[in-house]
Design an enzyme around this catalytic site. Structure first.
Site, PDB file in Angstrom:
ATOM      1  N   ASP A 328      23.677  78.935  63.143  1.00  0.00           N
ATOM      2  CA  ASP A 328      23.039  78.513  61.903  1.00  0.00           C
ATOM      3  C   ASP A 328      21.709  79.266  61.818  1.00  0.00           C
ATOM      4  OD1 ASP A 328      22.413  76.928  59.619  1.00  0.00           O
ATOM      5  OD2 ASP A 328      21.123  75.706  60.895  1.00  0.00           O
ATOM      6  N   ASP A 507      21.627  72.851  64.118  1.00  0.00           N
ATOM      7  CA  ASP A 507      20.758  71.691  64.324  1.00  0.00           C
ATOM      8  C   ASP A 507      20.802  70.690  63.174  1.00  0.00           C
ATOM      9  OD1 ASP A 507      19.122  73.829  62.858  1.00  0.00           O
ATOM     10  OD2 ASP A 507      17.938  72.022  62.568  1.00  0.00           O
ATOM     11  N   ASP A 511      25.574  70.850  59.791  1.00  0.00           N
ATOM     12  CA  ASP A 511      26.263  71.595  60.840  1.00  0.00           C
ATOM     13  C   ASP A 511      27.270  70.737  61.600  1.00  0.00           C
ATOM     14  OD1 ASP A 511      24.829  73.920  60.324  1.00  0.00           O
ATOM     15  OD2 ASP A 511      23.173  73.301  61.625  1.00  0.00           O
TER      16      ASP A 511
END
Length: 613
Positions: A328, A507, A511
């Site tokens: 990410d 995080d 996600d």
């Protein structure tokens, strides 16, 4: 007001001492038995008194005999093998060998228990993160109450030397916190009023008061405890368990055939019964059964010492096989917070920043907050006589009689266009712009490069705009896909990963779906949301993504040691089994093949824990 929580602090301390005492008590009787049994054994060897051999045998092996009888339903277990082998040795008059088997077996068991305790030590520290009670404000004073009775927005007090029992925000005082059990970082962290603090941290120097933000079951320490306890067996462990169930009855049947058939044919019962007993001793699978979980424990313990929490041996094994990694962007490859990185002004930069901060002081947008934070001074709103938000353009404010516009390039008559810029005009004249960006982590580029050196390819999957994603991707040299919704991330991840083992590192709450569908989900625990941490298979307790290559190397090292142990144990056992069948190997050699090999694989397994690399 004074805190009356000294008792709860002492209770935690006493609980730890009690647990340590139990471990000592467990080993202490075994140690006494070993000394007494060894003395009787040596005395019997020197004097030749048979009764002393029997006494030494019972002192050293009574628990093995009891376990063999107690677990009679699972007849083909380690205790059963040890019992029939040594009893058979006694029957044919091989007293020294029978006692030696039990003596070395108990030495191996004691050292194995010690090794497991040692490798569990850091995981044990994690288990001790959670406190049972807290100093909560009740009726004007602080008293000790169970943590389950503390609610969100309650005020708790934490004295010097105590663990923070619940997550919250400091409302009074400042301190240095020891967060090493959470993040693996030894340097104390300075916190003051307004700072968030995590349960499990230790207050090292002064009294602080904290406003609770999460209930006990949702606090960081509780979540970590659940994570560590969610230990799933690896495929290696499951294989060894299945292997033992098939292997043990086979060797027992072979021992019976070795003892009976040649004896009937030759009439030499003594020789072939001795050979059968030797075969049974060497065939004990304890080296395999002990070394596999112990190697994983050592690897998991070393990881937790580095602030890397891994959900059991299954996840550790998956980590060693990873060939592709998807990141990410926000909070993983970047810091996850906006900051002013550059100011360009037609006149004085300080004036541009000051007017922009005043104009943005009414907004709660992260970019506005970053500009106000960069200004670093109190905003006197009496200087602002007019304030308006212009939808899709920006804000207009009158500050000290000057018309200030902050927003898009068109809204402020900007002379040039820059990425991630906030433009400012004063009295309808372009004054400059401020670049606000989510800062890329210093270690991001190095981490991606190091993963490449490990044979792992990387990609960035983000919901951010194409422009912002490209800026980050170009900086750290990583391919990327931008503008992805949570569902899009899952689809793109599945498409990109192909047939290789793949990990996802993120995080945010968005996600969680892709963390769940990855072979291995890794969450950045220091800033990660609860949903991301719960969905992940591993958690980096600090924001440092440099620990990801560390975790991969550690996992691969652990699996390498595991394979070394299995190959070594099986090879030695098979060799001495063959020698035993032909009557070349004695029971003393069989003892080495069983207990000696077990000790060697234990020592090799512990290399995973003590490896300084």
């Amino acid at each position: 007001m004074s805190c009356h929580c000294h008792d709860c602090h002492e209770n935690d301390k006493n609980k730890n001492e009690c647990c340590n005492n139990k471990h000592r008590e467990k080993r202490f009787p075994v140690f006494v038995r070993l000394i007494l049994g060894a003395v009787l054994f040596l005395t019997a060897v020197i004097s030749g008194i048979e009764a002393l051999f029997f006494a030494a045998y019972l002192i050293l092996g009574y628990d093995v005999l009891i376990d063999a009888v107690r677990d009679i339903k699972n007849i083909f277990n380690e205790s059963f093998l040890m019992s029939i082998a040594t009893i058979g040795a006694l029957i044919i008059g091989k007293y020294p060998e029978a006692v030696a088997v039990m003596l070395f077996y108990q030495i191996g068991e004691m050292l194995s228990d010690y090794a497991v305790d040692k490798s569990k030590e850091n995981i044990g520290k994690l288990m001790d993160l959670r406190s049972d009670s807290a100093c909560a404000l009740r009726n004007g004073g602080f008293i000790s109450v169970p943590c389950e009775e503390v609610s969100v927005d309650d005020i708790i007090q934490v004295s010097s030397g105590e663990k923070i029992p619940l997550d919250g925000v400091i409302v009074k005082g400042s301190a240095y916190l020891d967060t090493s059990a959470l993040t693996g970082e030894a340097v104390p962290v300075s916190v003051t009023e307004g700072d968030e603090v995590m349960s499990g941290s230790i207050n090292t120097n002064s009294v602080i008061e904290i406003k609770v933000t999460k209930i006990y079951s949702e606090s960081t320490a509780s979540k970590i405890l659940e994570l560590v306890q969610a230990n799933k067996k690896s495929s290696s462990e499951r294989f060894i368990t299945r292997f033992s169930r098939i292997y043990t009855p086979i060797v027992v049947i072979l021992a019976l055939l070795i003892g009976i058939i040649p004896s009937v044919l030759t009439g030499d019962w003594y020789r072939w019964m001795y050979t059968a007993m030797t075969f049974l001793v060497v065939s004990c699978p304890c080296a395999l059964v002990v070394s596999v979980p112990l190697t994983f424990f050592a690897g998991l313990g070393r990881a937790s010492k580095s602030g890397i929490l891994i959900k059991g041996s299954n996840s550790l094994e998956q980590l060693a096989q990873i060939k592709t990694v998807a990141f990410d962007k926000t909070g993983t490859l970047t810091e996850g917070r906006f900051e002013v990185v550059r100011i360009s002004a037609a006149g004085i930069k300080a004036q541009v920043l000051e007017y922009a901060a005043y104009a943005e002081s009414f907004s709660s947008h992260p970019i506005a907050r970053a500009i106000v934070c960069a200004y670093g001074k109190a905003v006197d709103r009496l200087r602002i006589t007019d304030y308006r938000e212009i939808a899709g353009k920006g804000v207009l404010a009158v500050i000290d009689g000057h018309k200030v516009c902050v927003g898009s390039a068109a809204f402020t008559c900007a002379e040039s266009v820059e990425e991630n810029a906030v433009y400012i005009s004063i009295d309808d004249k372009f004054a400059g712009y401020i670049i606000v960006d989510d800062k890329i982590k210093a270690s991001a580029k190095e981490t991606v490069a190091e993963l490449k050196n490990l044979g792992i390819s990387s990609v960035m999957l983000t919901g951010d705009s194409e422009q912002n994603a490209k800026h980050v991707a170009d900086e750290i040299a990583i391919p990327y896909y931008a503008g992805l919704l949570p569902r899009d991330k899952v689809e793109k991840f599945k498409e990109w990963r192909g047939k290789t083992k793949a990990a996802f590192i993120g995080d945010g709450i968005n996600d969680a779906p892709v963390l769940s569908c990855a072979d291995l989900g890794i969450s950045m625990g220091n800033i990660g949301t609860d949903a991301a941490i719960e969905s992940a298979d591993a958690v980096i307790m600090s924001d440092d993504i440099e620990k990801i290559p560390v975790a991969v190397r550690l996992a691969r090292r652990t699996i390498l040691l595991l394979r070394e142990n299995v190959v070594f144990a099986v090879s030695v056992k098979v060799l001495i089994m063959i020698l035993g069948i032909f009557g070349i190997a004695s029971m003393w050699l069989a003892v080495f093949a069983d207990v000696g090999v077990c000790l060697l694989v234990i020592l090799n397994a512990l290399r995973a824990f003590f490896d300084k690399r």
